[in-house]
Write a protein that holds these residues in place. Structure first.
Motif, PDB file in Angstrom:
ATOM      1  N   CYS A  67       0.438  -1.093   0.037  1.00  0.00           N
ATOM      2  CA  CYS A  67      -0.043   0.345  -0.169  1.00  0.00           C
ATOM      3  C   CYS A  67       0.964   1.337  -0.669  1.00  0.00           C
ATOM      4  CB  CYS A  67      -0.470   0.276   1.316  1.00  0.00           C
ATOM      5  SG  CYS A  67      -2.385  -1.186   0.759  1.00  0.00           S
ATOM      6  N   GLU A  68       2.154   1.352   0.535  1.00  0.00           N
ATOM      7  CA  GLU A  68       3.018   2.201   1.462  1.00  0.00           C
ATOM      8  C   GLU A  68       3.330   3.010  -0.328  1.00  0.00           C
ATOM      9  OE1 GLU A  68       2.292   3.356   4.032  1.00  0.00           O
ATOM     10  OE2 GLU A  68       3.003   5.619   4.107  1.00  0.00           O
ATOM     11  N   ALA A  69       3.531   2.159  -0.930  1.00  0.00           N
ATOM     12  CA  ALA A  69       4.813   1.586  -2.534  1.00  0.00           C
ATOM     13  C   ALA A  69       3.349   2.114  -3.290  1.00  0.00           C
ATOM     14  CB  ALA A  69       5.435   0.177  -2.721  1.00  0.00           C
ATOM     15  N   ASN A  70       2.427   1.683  -3.702  1.00  0.00           N
ATOM     16  CA  ASN A  70       1.552   2.298  -4.608  1.00  0.00           C
ATOM     17  C   ASN A  70      -0.464   2.733  -4.105  1.00  0.00           C
ATOM     18  OD1 ASN A  70       2.590   0.597  -6.722  1.00  0.00           O
ATOM     19  ND2 ASN A  70       2.569  -0.690  -4.627  1.00  0.00           N
ATOM     20  N   PRO A  71       0.530   3.385  -3.500  1.00  0.00           N
ATOM     21  CA  PRO A  71      -0.851   4.648  -3.172  1.00  0.00           C
ATOM     22  C   PRO A  71      -1.859   4.543  -3.388  1.00  0.00           C
ATOM     23  CG  PRO A  71       0.841   5.790  -3.286  1.00  0.00           C
ATOM     24  CD  PRO A  71       1.114   4.588  -3.495  1.00  0.00           C
ATOM     25  N   GLU A  72      -1.885   4.606  -5.188  1.00  0.00           N
ATOM     26  CA  GLU A  72      -3.514   4.684  -6.285  1.00  0.00           C
ATOM     27  C   GLU A  72      -3.850   3.180  -5.540  1.00  0.00           C
ATOM     28  OE1 GLU A  72      -0.805   5.820  -7.764  1.00  0.00           O
ATOM     29  OE2 GLU A  72      -0.522   7.960  -7.098  1.00  0.00           O
ATOM     30  N   GLU A  73      -3.519   2.243  -5.586  1.00  0.00           N
ATOM     31  CA  GLU A  73      -3.425   1.214  -5.846  1.00  0.00           C
ATOM     32  C   GLU A  73      -4.657   0.824  -4.703  1.00  0.00           C
ATOM     33  OE1 GLU A  73      -1.238  -2.692  -5.338  1.00  0.00           O
ATOM     34  OE2 GLU A  73      -2.710  -3.701  -6.425  1.00  0.00           O
ATOM     35  N   ALA A  74      -3.932   1.159  -3.508  1.00  0.00           N
ATOM     36  CA  ALA A  74      -4.679   1.133  -2.128  1.00  0.00           C
ATOM     37  C   ALA A  74      -5.945   2.458  -1.904  1.00  0.00           C
ATOM     38  CB  ALA A  74      -3.614   1.360  -1.001  1.00  0.00           C
ATOM     39  N   LEU A  75      -5.700   3.188  -2.663  1.00  0.00           N
ATOM     40  CA  LEU A  75      -6.966   3.509  -3.117  1.00  0.00           C
ATOM     41  C   LEU A  75      -7.992   2.789  -3.258  1.00  0.00           C
ATOM     42  CD1 LEU A  75      -8.270   6.688  -2.065  1.00  0.00           C
ATOM     43  CD2 LEU A  75      -7.600   7.548  -4.459  1.00  0.00           C
ATOM     44  N   ALA A  76      -7.518   2.879  -4.365  1.00  0.00           N
ATOM     45  CA  ALA A  76      -8.190   1.923  -5.395  1.00  0.00           C
ATOM     46  C   ALA A  76      -9.535   0.802  -5.097  1.00  0.00           C
ATOM     47  CB  ALA A  76      -7.132   1.659  -6.944  1.00  0.00           C
ATOM     48  N   VAL A  77      -8.748   0.240  -4.233  1.00  0.00           N
ATOM     49  CA  VAL A  77      -8.919  -1.149  -3.633  1.00  0.00           C
ATOM     50  C   VAL A  77      -9.611  -0.927  -2.308  1.00  0.00           C
ATOM     51  CG1 VAL A  77      -8.556  -3.724  -2.891  1.00  0.00           C
ATOM     52  CG2 VAL A  77      -7.876  -2.612  -4.721  1.00  0.00           C
ATOM     53  N   ASN A  78      -8.922  -0.370  -1.524  1.00  0.00           N
ATOM     54  CA  ASN A  78      -9.031   0.010   0.010  1.00  0.00           C
ATOM     55  C   ASN A  78     -10.247   0.772   0.256  1.00  0.00           C
ATOM     56  OD1 ASN A  78      -7.701  -2.217   0.321  1.00  0.00           O
ATOM     57  ND2 ASN A  78      -6.068  -1.179   1.161  1.00  0.00           N
ATOM     58  N   VAL A  79     -10.387   1.804  -0.130  1.00  0.00           N
ATOM     59  CA  VAL A  79     -11.223   3.191  -0.221  1.00  0.00           C
ATOM     60  C   VAL A  79     -12.181   2.705  -1.128  1.00  0.00           C
ATOM     61  CG1 VAL A  79     -11.588   5.791  -0.033  1.00  0.00           C
ATOM     62  CG2 VAL A  79      -9.667   4.333   0.692  1.00  0.00           C
ATOM     63  N   ARG A  80     -11.978   3.147  -2.623  1.00  0.00           N
ATOM     64  CA  ARG A  80     -13.487   2.995  -3.469  1.00  0.00           C
ATOM     65  C   ARG A  80     -13.461   1.534  -3.660  1.00  0.00           C
ATOM     66  NH1 ARG A  80     -12.336   7.760  -3.660  1.00  0.00           N
ATOM     67  NH2 ARG A  80     -14.031   7.429  -2.380  1.00  0.00           N
ATOM     68  N   GLY A  81     -12.930   0.876  -3.975  1.00  0.00           N
ATOM     69  CA  GLY A  81     -14.014  -1.010  -3.400  1.00  0.00           C
ATOM     70  C   GLY A  81     -14.856  -0.649  -2.869  1.00  0.00           C
ATOM     71  N   ALA A  82     -14.253  -0.251  -1.365  1.00  0.00           N
ATOM     72  CA  ALA A  82     -14.848  -1.039   0.332  1.00  0.00           C
ATOM     73  C   ALA A  82     -15.839   0.142  -0.272  1.00  0.00           C
ATOM     74  CB  ALA A  82     -14.736  -0.100   1.217  1.00  0.00           C
ATOM     75  N   GLU A  83     -15.934   1.522  -1.035  1.00  0.00           N
ATOM     76  CA  GLU A  83     -17.566   2.823  -1.291  1.00  0.00           C
ATOM     77  C   GLU A  83     -18.287   1.652  -2.264  1.00  0.00           C
ATOM     78  OE1 GLU A  83     -16.180   5.919  -2.874  1.00  0.00           O
ATOM     79  OE2 GLU A  83     -18.394   7.206  -2.465  1.00  0.00           O
ATOM     80  N   HIS A  84     -18.131   0.761  -3.451  1.00  0.00           N
ATOM     81  CA  HIS A  84     -18.716  -0.083  -4.142  1.00  0.00           C
ATOM     82  C   HIS A  84     -19.460  -0.468  -3.567  1.00  0.00           C
ATOM     83  CE1 HIS A  84     -15.633   2.008  -7.438  1.00  0.00           C
ATOM     84  NE2 HIS A  84     -16.371   2.536  -7.142  1.00  0.00           N
ATOM     85  N   VAL A  85     -19.253  -1.412  -3.258  1.00  0.00           N
ATOM     86  CA  VAL A  85     -19.261  -3.183  -2.093  1.00  0.00           C
ATOM     87  C   VAL A  85     -20.450  -2.173  -1.385  1.00  0.00           C
ATOM     88  CG1 VAL A  85     -19.420  -4.635  -0.450  1.00  0.00           C
ATOM     89  CG2 VAL A  85     -17.236  -4.635  -1.982  1.00  0.00           C
ATOM     90  N   ALA A  86     -20.528  -1.206  -0.208  1.00  0.00           N
ATOM     91  CA  ALA A  86     -21.051  -0.311   0.438  1.00  0.00           C
ATOM     92  C   ALA A  86     -22.449  -0.225  -0.436  1.00  0.00           C
ATOM     93  CB  ALA A  86     -20.346   0.236   2.168  1.00  0.00           C
ATOM     94  N   LYS A  87     -22.324   0.651  -1.170  1.00  0.00           N
ATOM     95  CA  LYS A  87     -23.601   1.538  -1.743  1.00  0.00           C
ATOM     96  C   LYS A  87     -24.198   0.020  -2.808  1.00  0.00           C
ATOM     97  CE  LYS A  87     -21.681   5.385  -3.450  1.00  0.00           C
ATOM     98  NZ  LYS A  87     -21.122   6.404  -4.579  1.00  0.00           N
ATOM     99  N   ALA A  88     -23.559  -0.890  -3.007  1.00  0.00           N
ATOM    100  CA  ALA A  88     -24.889  -1.630  -3.584  1.00  0.00           C
ATOM    101  C   ALA A  88     -25.454  -2.863  -2.013  1.00  0.00           C
ATOM    102  CB  ALA A  88     -24.087  -3.252  -4.141  1.00  0.00           C
ATOM    103  N   CYS A  89     -24.627  -3.354  -0.987  1.00  0.00           N
ATOM    104  CA  CYS A  89     -25.094  -3.026   0.179  1.00  0.00           C
ATOM    105  C   CYS A  89     -26.378  -2.084   0.651  1.00  0.00           C
ATOM    106  CB  CYS A  89     -24.909  -3.501   1.484  1.00  0.00           C
ATOM    107  SG  CYS A  89     -23.163  -4.825   1.345  1.00  0.00           S
ATOM    108  N   ALA A  90     -25.858  -0.943   0.604  1.00  0.00           N
ATOM    109  CA  ALA A  90     -27.341   0.192   0.689  1.00  0.00           C
ATOM    110  C   ALA A  90     -28.070  -0.006   0.111  1.00  0.00           C
ATOM    111  CB  ALA A  90     -26.744   1.383   0.965  1.00  0.00           C
TER     112      ALA A  90
END
Ligand SMILES: NC(=O)c1ccc[n+]([C@@H]2O[C@H](COP(=O)([O-])OP(=O)(O)OC[C@H]3O[C@@H](n4cnc5c(N)ncnc54)[C@H](OP(=O)(O)O)[C@@H]3O)[C@@H](O)[C@H]2O)c1
Length: 314
Positions: free
Chosen positions: A97-120
């Motif tokens: 994550c530290e070496a690839n912050p964009e990947e961390a943002l895409a998976v850990n943040v945006r990815g979580a958002e996509h799943v949470a939106k589908a649940c909501a």
């Protein structure tokens, strides 16, 4: 008090409309191929119809999903028709994550958002896996109401994801844990114990920090705690999970090496930060009283959790 290892209440089966047949609740595990996910999928099988997701590289073992892409998330929800979702999928390697912050943002943040939106959207219950790394590790003992202050890209990504999940779903469950120990169901996951054993078997000593303290939890204890939280339909909000005491990475490595039959010198002293690695907090001891009180259980000790790594191993 019951020990935290002991059973959980099974969720209630419901009738398949108009048929008189009873169906187990449908539990979708996003990240079922990972270290925690594979154990949870196996343990949940008794009480749930388990629906595993897998990434593009791993489609044979589950419903295809890439959480960075909202359409694949929607499609997976259409195929799985879950009643409950556990979101474990993440870039879990703090240095990656530290070496690839964009990947961390895409998976850990945006990815979580996509799943949470589908649940909501479909009012589906969500349990989200977070980490003790949302804290800076500057004090001994964090409770659920302490404010996050992450040091690393990984910790920041998880803190951001938590806030998004809570914002979208006030009834979501967020579980934080510091260090999961145990062997994986199959190789190639984020299992620290497997990685240490691989290095030690190859005769390679490992430096481990004497100053970083964590309260670890065995992967099956974690899986049982998640199932207990899922079985309690009223549980929501944040829960800390972990052993009732803490241990340094060095002392943990020493115990694992001893119980695994490796020579003591396989674990070397590491003092202070290591160049080119993500910053790590000194003391990630998560207080687990909220979980213990809710379920009338007592968290196991580090020693019990370390010993659990070797249960069933001759
Ligand atoms: N292990 C620990 O000590 C620890 C401590 C604190 C918190 N956590 C958190 O607990 C959760 C589980 O950790 P773990 O140790 O089981 O991690 P892991 O072994 O690395 O598993 C992560 C899973 O995420 C999936 N994944 C990664 N990128 C994805 C994407 N773009 N779309 C869909 N799935 C994706 C992977 O799927 P494939 O297998 O299909 O590629 C894998 O199954 C993570 O959220 C982690 O941050 C772990």
């Amino acid at each position: 008090m019951r020990h935290a290892h002991l059973g959980w209440s099974d969720p209630i089966c419901r009738e398949v409309r108009g048929t008189g047949l009873m169906e187990k609740p449908r539990l979708m595990i996003v990240g079922a191929g990972g270290f925690v996910g594979a154990h949870l999928a196996r343990d949940a099988d008794r009480a749930y119809t388990v629906l595993r997701t897998a990434t593009r590289g791993n489609r044979a073992s589950g419903i295809p999903i890439d959480i960075t892409s909202a359409p694949t998330v929607e499609r997976a929800f259409e195929v799985a028709r879950p009643d409950i979702v556990v979101l474990l999928a993440a870039i879990s390697d703090i240095d990656r994550c530290e070496a690839n912050p964009e990947e961390a943002l895409a998976v850990n943040v945006r990815g979580a958002e996509h799943v949470a939106k589908a649940c909501a959207r479909a009012n589906i219950r969500l349990l989200f896996a977070s980490t003790a790394a949302v804290f800076d590790g500057g004090k001994h003992g964090y409770c659920e109401t302490d404010l996050p202050a992450p040091l690393s890209v990984y910790g920041r990504s998880k803190a951001e994801a938590e806030a998004i999940v809570r914002g979208l779903m006030s009834h979501a469950v967020v579980v934080r844990f510091a260090q999961v120990i145990g062997f994986p169901v199959s190789p190639g996951t984020n299992s620290m114990v497997e990685s240490l054993f691989r290095q030690w078997k190859a005769g390679k000593p490992t430096p481990l920090s004497t100053t970083e303290e964590r309260n670890p939890l065995h992967v099956q204890s974690l899986s049982e705690a998640i199932l207990r939280l899922l079985g309690d339909e009223k549980a929501h909000g944040t829960y800390h999970l972990g052993a009732g005491d803490s241990i340094s990475r060095y002392a943990l490595g020493k115990r694992l090496a001893k119980l695994g039959g490796f020579p003591e010198h396989m674990v070397e002293v590491q003092n202070g930060a290591v160049a080119d690695r993500a910053p790590r907090g000194r003391d990630h001891f998560l207080l687990t009283e909220k979980y213990e009180r809710r379920f009338g259980v007592q968290s196991p000790s580090c020693e019990q959790e370390i010993a659990r790594c070797f249960h069933g191993i001759a």
